[in-house]
Design a protein around this motif. Structure first.
Motif, PDB file in Angstrom:
ATOM      1  N   HIS A   9       0.861  -1.180   0.000  1.00  0.00           N
ATOM      2  CA  HIS A   9       0.000   0.000   0.000  1.00  0.00           C
ATOM      3  C   HIS A   9       0.898   1.230   0.000  1.00  0.00           C
ATOM      4  CE1 HIS A   9      -3.501  -2.479   1.067  1.00  0.00           C
ATOM      5  NE2 HIS A   9      -2.609  -3.173   1.747  1.00  0.00           N
ATOM      6  N   TYR A  10       0.408   2.307  -0.617  1.00  0.00           N
ATOM      7  CA  TYR A  10       1.182   3.538  -0.721  1.00  0.00           C
ATOM      8  C   TYR A  10       0.319   4.733  -0.377  1.00  0.00           C
ATOM      9  CZ  TYR A  10       4.555   0.790  -3.365  1.00  0.00           C
ATOM     10  OH  TYR A  10       5.477  -0.152  -3.749  1.00  0.00           O
ATOM     11  N   GLY A  11       0.930   5.737   0.221  1.00  0.00           N
ATOM     12  CA  GLY A  11       0.269   7.008   0.501  1.00  0.00           C
ATOM     13  C   GLY A  11       1.227   8.141   0.202  1.00  0.00           C
ATOM     14  N   LEU A  12       0.794   9.111  -0.590  1.00  0.00           N
ATOM     15  CA  LEU A  12       1.639  10.248  -0.952  1.00  0.00           C
ATOM     16  C   LEU A  12       1.865  11.143   0.252  1.00  0.00           C
ATOM     17  CD1 LEU A  12       3.073  11.944  -3.145  1.00  0.00           C
ATOM     18  CD2 LEU A  12       0.872  13.095  -3.494  1.00  0.00           C
ATOM     19  N   LEU A  13       3.120  11.455   0.523  1.00  0.00           N
ATOM     20  CA  LEU A  13       3.456  12.388   1.601  1.00  0.00           C
ATOM     21  C   LEU A  13       3.675  13.789   1.068  1.00  0.00           C
ATOM     22  CD1 LEU A  13       5.935  10.426   3.888  1.00  0.00           C
ATOM     23  CD2 LEU A  13       3.610  11.129   4.400  1.00  0.00           C
ATOM     24  N   ASP A  14       4.572  13.926   0.063  1.00  0.00           N
ATOM     25  CA  ASP A  14       4.927  15.263  -0.406  1.00  0.00           C
ATOM     26  C   ASP A  14       5.828  15.157  -1.620  1.00  0.00           C
ATOM     27  OD1 ASP A  14       5.065  18.029  -0.434  1.00  0.00           O
ATOM     28  OD2 ASP A  14       6.337  18.192   1.328  1.00  0.00           O
ATOM     29  N   ASP A  15       5.888  16.245  -2.384  1.00  0.00           N
ATOM     30  CA  ASP A  15       6.911  16.364  -3.428  1.00  0.00           C
ATOM     31  C   ASP A  15       8.233  16.573  -2.716  1.00  0.00           C
ATOM     32  OD1 ASP A  15       5.200  16.174  -5.622  1.00  0.00           O
ATOM     33  OD2 ASP A  15       4.733  18.305  -5.544  1.00  0.00           O
ATOM     34  N   GLY A  20      10.048  15.394 -10.854  1.00  0.00           N
ATOM     35  CA  GLY A  20       9.832  14.025 -11.279  1.00  0.00           C
ATOM     36  C   GLY A  20       9.864  12.988 -10.174  1.00  0.00           C
ATOM     37  N   PHE A  21       9.966  13.416  -8.917  1.00  0.00           N
ATOM     38  CA  PHE A  21      10.007  12.485  -7.792  1.00  0.00           C
ATOM     39  C   PHE A  21       9.075  12.971  -6.683  1.00  0.00           C
ATOM     40  CE2 PHE A  21      13.878  11.551  -9.968  1.00  0.00           C
ATOM     41  CZ  PHE A  21      14.069  10.188  -9.779  1.00  0.00           C
ATOM     42  N   ALA A  22       8.617  12.034  -5.846  1.00  0.00           N
ATOM     43  CA  ALA A  22       7.782  12.385  -4.694  1.00  0.00           C
ATOM     44  C   ALA A  22       8.106  11.439  -3.541  1.00  0.00           C
ATOM     45  CB  ALA A  22       6.299  12.298  -5.045  1.00  0.00           C
ATOM     46  N   LEU A  23       7.773  11.871  -2.338  1.00  0.00           N
ATOM     47  CA  LEU A  23       7.984  11.074  -1.139  1.00  0.00           C
ATOM     48  C   LEU A  23       6.684  10.339  -0.813  1.00  0.00           C
ATOM     49  CD1 LEU A  23       9.923  10.368   1.168  1.00  0.00           C
ATOM     50  CD2 LEU A  23       9.045  12.368   2.395  1.00  0.00           C
ATOM     51  N   TRP A  24       6.781   9.017  -0.681  1.00  0.00           N
ATOM     52  CA  TRP A  24       5.622   8.156  -0.428  1.00  0.00           C
ATOM     53  C   TRP A  24       5.840   7.348   0.841  1.00  0.00           C
ATOM     54  CZ3 TRP A  24       1.366   7.681  -3.764  1.00  0.00           C
ATOM     55  CH2 TRP A  24       1.481   8.349  -4.977  1.00  0.00           C
ATOM     56  N   LEU A  25       4.732   6.968   1.504  1.00  0.00           N
ATOM     57  CA  LEU A  25       4.773   5.960   2.567  1.00  0.00           C
ATOM     58  C   LEU A  25       4.429   4.627   1.915  1.00  0.00           C
ATOM     59  CD1 LEU A  25       2.934   7.430   5.673  1.00  0.00           C
ATOM     60  CD2 LEU A  25       5.355   6.925   5.418  1.00  0.00           C
ATOM     61  N   ARG A  26       5.125   3.563   2.307  1.00  0.00           N
ATOM     62  CA  ARG A  26       4.864   2.228   1.767  1.00  0.00           C
ATOM     63  C   ARG A  26       4.726   1.260   2.934  1.00  0.00           C
ATOM     64  NH1 ARG A  26       9.311   0.123  -2.170  1.00  0.00           N
ATOM     65  NH2 ARG A  26      10.522   0.258  -0.268  1.00  0.00           N
ATOM     66  N   TRP A  27       3.690   0.423   2.912  1.00  0.00           N
ATOM     67  CA  TRP A  27       3.504  -0.583   3.956  1.00  0.00           C
ATOM     68  C   TRP A  27       2.802  -1.801   3.373  1.00  0.00           C
ATOM     69  CZ3 TRP A  27       0.477   3.614   3.253  1.00  0.00           C
ATOM     70  CH2 TRP A  27      -0.885   3.437   3.221  1.00  0.00           C
ATOM     71  N   LEU A  38      10.057   7.909  -4.827  1.00  0.00           N
ATOM     72  CA  LEU A  38       9.759   7.191  -6.061  1.00  0.00           C
ATOM     73  C   LEU A  38       9.596   8.161  -7.219  1.00  0.00           C
ATOM     74  CD1 LEU A  38       7.066   4.745  -4.608  1.00  0.00           C
ATOM     75  CD2 LEU A  38       9.457   4.221  -5.133  1.00  0.00           C
ATOM     76  N   PRO A  39       9.991   7.746  -8.433  1.00  0.00           N
ATOM     77  CA  PRO A  39       9.809   8.610  -9.603  1.00  0.00           C
ATOM     78  C   PRO A  39       8.329   8.695  -9.974  1.00  0.00           C
ATOM     79  CG  PRO A  39      10.676   6.487 -10.271  1.00  0.00           C
ATOM     80  CD  PRO A  39      10.655   6.500  -8.763  1.00  0.00           C
ATOM     81  N   ASP A  40       7.934   9.827 -10.544  1.00  0.00           N
ATOM     82  CA  ASP A  40       6.552  10.021 -10.983  1.00  0.00           C
ATOM     83  C   ASP A  40       6.229   9.119 -12.168  1.00  0.00           C
ATOM     84  OD1 ASP A  40       6.344  12.045  -9.111  1.00  0.00           O
ATOM     85  OD2 ASP A  40       6.688  13.651 -10.568  1.00  0.00           O
ATOM     86  N   CYS A  41       4.968   8.702 -12.271  1.00  0.00           N
ATOM     87  CA  CYS A  41       4.492   7.941 -13.424  1.00  0.00           C
ATOM     88  C   CYS A  41       4.550   8.867 -14.641  1.00  0.00           C
ATOM     89  CB  CYS A  41       3.064   7.459 -13.190  1.00  0.00           C
ATOM     90  SG  CYS A  41       2.372   6.564 -14.586  1.00  0.00           S
ATOM     91  N   PRO A  42       5.151   8.418 -15.742  1.00  0.00           N
ATOM     92  CA  PRO A  42       5.278   9.273 -16.916  1.00  0.00           C
ATOM     93  C   PRO A  42       4.047   9.287 -17.824  1.00  0.00           C
ATOM     94  CG  PRO A  42       6.385   7.209 -17.310  1.00  0.00           C
ATOM     95  CD  PRO A  42       5.882   7.167 -15.883  1.00  0.00           C
TER      96      PRO A  42
END
Length: 76
Positions: A9-15, A20-27, A38-42
């Motif tokens: 599972h993922y939750g966006l934290l912030d740019d 082209g990258f963002a900080l995500w939570l992963r669990w 993680l890099p942004d989806c193109p």
């Protein structure tokens, strides 16, 4: 969020300030979350005003614009 019972599972934290990258939570399940960059989806939606997908590269399932209802023309 799309319905799902298992997997990561993922939750966006912030740019992160880097284009082209963002900080995500992963669990997974009840495990502790970790922060990952993680890099942004193109992918870009079809059409002249195509919006970019708001998820990360390599995500599974649909792009973010595919979860919305299509507009129906009143003249057709």
């Amino acid at each position: 969020m799309a319905t799902h019972d298992d997997g990561e599972h993922y939750g966006l934290l912030d740019d992160v300030g880097t284009y082209g990258f963002a900080l995500w939570l992963r669990w997974r399940g009840r495990s502790e979350a970790e922060s990952v960059t993680l890099p942004d989806c193109p992918a870009i939606a079809p059409g002249p005003d195509g919006e970019g997908c708001c998820l990360f590269a390599g995500h599974i399932e649909q792009h973010t614009w595919e979860d919305t209802l299509e507009e129906i023309s009143c003249t057709s």
